[in-house]
Design a protein around this motif. Sequence first.
Motif, short mmCIF file in Angstrom:
data_model
loop_
_atom_site.label_atom_id
_atom_site.label_comp_id
_atom_site.label_asym_id
_atom_site.label_seq_id
_atom_site.Cartn_x
_atom_site.Cartn_y
_atom_site.Cartn_z
N THR A 119 38.64 40.39 38.20
CA THR A 119 39.50 40.06 37.06
C THR A 119 39.10 40.91 35.88
O THR A 119 37.91 41.03 35.56
N LEU B 78 44.11 39.51 37.52
CA LEU B 78 43.50 39.69 38.83
C LEU B 78 43.95 41.01 39.45
O LEU B 78 45.14 41.35 39.44
N ARG C 147 49.77 29.78 44.63
CA ARG C 147 48.91 30.80 44.02
C ARG C 147 49.70 31.67 43.05
O ARG C 147 49.21 32.04 41.98
N ASP D 253 47.38 33.71 40.50
CA ASP D 253 46.23 34.09 41.32
C ASP D 253 46.63 35.11 42.38
O ASP D 253 46.38 34.95 43.58
#
Length: 289
Positions: free
Chosen positions: A10, A15, A164, A169
């Motif tokens: 990150t 990310l 996610r 994410d």
Amino acid sequence: MADSLQNSFTLEGVLFQGPFTEQSILEAKNFQSLPDDVFLCTYPRSGTTWVQNIIIGLYFGVDKVKASGAMDVVAAFPYLELQFPGGKFGHQIAEKIPEGQQRLLKSHLPPHLAPNDIFAKKRKTIVVVRNPKDLALSFHEFYQSNPRLVKYYDCDGLESFLDRFVKGDVLCGSWWDWTKAWVSKCRENPDSMLLIHYEDLQSSYEEIVDKITDFLSLTKRTPDQLSELKEATNVEEMRTRYKPSVFSFIINKGTAERWKTEFPEGFVEKFDSLTQEVFDGDEVQQKFL
């Protein structure tokens, strides 16, 4: 060096997974541009390759498009923050483009990590955005087919991946954060930045290509030329050209509103609720609901 192509980290809240390093991203951010450089900024799976091929056709002619495989597009339209096998960064490919040749530059970075010159020097930049529901379906398939990302696909299936995605994410972080920030930048810089919606390009190809042509101060194409470019840049034509390459996974279905039949129960409401919360009544949200 092979290990450096398989990173997960990150950086400033975003990310990154796969062939990136902190160095490759920060060097892209500090990339020294030229006055006539053109940037294409997209969140992954937003029609990037499609628009790259269109822009290549506008600058170099439709025959260049028809003759371009995946590696030709990489050379003509470098992906600035990517790290290639052997350690070379995308921006280094850009810097090797011969003097006098139009430089076309691709990035998936959000504004706070994107090349500074886009804003400081008002470089011509095209931003493409797409409905997050269709984009998430494409991204789900991309994670499973891209050899640089598949090791990070540890989901039980589509529902797990969509959870996610909603949390940000995934590669390049939150679509909602990315898109809100770039839409804002486009509004702040109307002379140097052009916002394109993937769905508008599908429904009104000629009109949107005309808009891109005008934005880049290029010669407007005739109806016949637009028709030829449209044929050369359709999904099946691009898939055929990319098929012999290790990048064949880049071309997916190229459809719209697939989410209406493929989204699991409850996820349309989950996505739309977050869109309404993030964009807070902004008219642009209607494109994403």
